[in-house]
Design an enzyme around this catalytic site. Sequence first.
Site, PDB file in Angstrom:
ATOM      1  N   CYS A  47       0.842  -1.202   0.000  1.00  0.00           N
ATOM      2  CA  CYS A  47       0.000   0.000   0.000  1.00  0.00           C
ATOM      3  C   CYS A  47       0.876   1.252   0.000  1.00  0.00           C
ATOM      4  O   CYS A  47       1.408   1.642   1.044  1.00  0.00           O
ATOM      5  CB  CYS A  47      -0.911  -0.027   1.231  1.00  0.00           C
ATOM      6  SG  CYS A  47      -1.915   1.454   1.394  1.00  0.00           S
ATOM      7  N   CYS A 101      -0.355   4.173   2.135  1.00  0.00           N
ATOM      8  CA  CYS A 101      -0.198   3.945   3.591  1.00  0.00           C
ATOM      9  C   CYS A 101       1.253   4.135   4.004  1.00  0.00           C
ATOM     10  O   CYS A 101       1.529   4.725   5.047  1.00  0.00           O
ATOM     11  CB  CYS A 101      -0.585   2.520   3.994  1.00  0.00           C
ATOM     12  SG  CYS A 101      -2.114   1.890   3.323  1.00  0.00           S
ATOM     13  N   ASP A 102       2.183   3.588   3.240  1.00  0.00           N
ATOM     14  CA  ASP A 102       3.571   3.475   3.714  1.00  0.00           C
ATOM     15  C   ASP A 102       4.582   4.327   2.948  1.00  0.00           C
ATOM     16  O   ASP A 102       5.761   4.364   3.316  1.00  0.00           O
ATOM     17  CB  ASP A 102       4.021   1.996   3.632  1.00  0.00           C
ATOM     18  CG  ASP A 102       3.165   1.109   4.531  1.00  0.00           C
ATOM     19  OD1 ASP A 102       2.740   1.603   5.587  1.00  0.00           O
ATOM     20  OD2 ASP A 102       2.919  -0.053   4.177  1.00  0.00           O
TER      21      ASP A 102
END
Length: 301
Positions: A131, A134-135
């Site tokens: 992701c 997200c990261d």
Amino acid sequence: MIYDIIIIGGGPAGLSAGIYASRALKKTLIIEKSVFGGQITQASKVENYPGFGEISGMELGEKMADQAKKLGVENIYGEVTKIEKNKEIFTVTVGQKEYLSKVVIYATGASPRKLQVENEEKFLGSGISYCATCDGAFFKEKTVCVIGGGNTAIDDANYLANLCKKVYLIHRRDSFRGEPVKVSLLKEKENVEFILNATLKSVNGEDKVQSVTLNEQNEEKEIKVDGVFVAVGHVPNTKILENFVPLTPNGYIKTNYELETPVAGFYAAGDVREKQVRQLTTATNDGTIAAIKASEYLNTL
Ligand code: NAP
């Protein structure tokens, strides 16, 4: 005992549905296979959920689960192996037990497809991510690679190119499933390099990711990277629904805008349903809609 609503899956979609269902005074049970909080519990840091600034995925998942429990939602651990509907009542089978309900909200999510390469499990959550939104922020000014040739991979590479020093896009063919216009725009980015007709053989490093080994046109090649973003599609968790509700060719549940399926009283929410954007916020949005619509449906019975 017959529940008003059984929610299958205790991720953000299922827990949001539980919160809304209990506040609508519906007797509600959530069944979770492994961890309440779902996929988000794997994110070391969440910075895109409004109101929380920065929080670990595990803590956010726990907070959501606690909120649902405090509001009276019952919960059990177990894997649902069968769902049937007779007259107005659903029977949900977990192991040797059967649970009855007037409504089912199916929110089991989708799992990122794994590459099945050497060291993929070892660096999961510490250098390998599924992701980018997200990261990605953890790889500011670093060098990363993105694996895949669909819209997700193209979007991820584009997103990461704005954060990272260098992004390699590695794809197993020389043509893309992703939209040509997106590919063209990505090609214009100076810090993006395309490596085509190449597959990942291994991710290498001691404590953290240091490089990847590729098979490129029958030759092995090693490139230095700090992170690997895998975007080779998702696998929805819908095996038990075949022949029960209509699924897309990829296995996602088809719903209308009210998250209903053709089976009255059976709703789908979150990553498991057919949709364009799969994020934490869109999952909680789905859970909200499904529970409100399910409560309205229950009031008509
Ligand atoms: P996808 O379209 O299925 O693409 C997956 C990509 O991964 C393909 O290029 C595929 O290669 C590659 N792949 C699959 N298994 C692989 C493996 N084992 N090793 C190496 N490569 C592998 O998945 P997606 O990109 O996640 O998109 C899913 C859906 O969401 C699509 O309909 C997409 O259009 C949509 N979406 C839309 C947007 C948008 O419009 N903004 C953004 C994201 C996603 P091959 O091409 O060789 O099969």
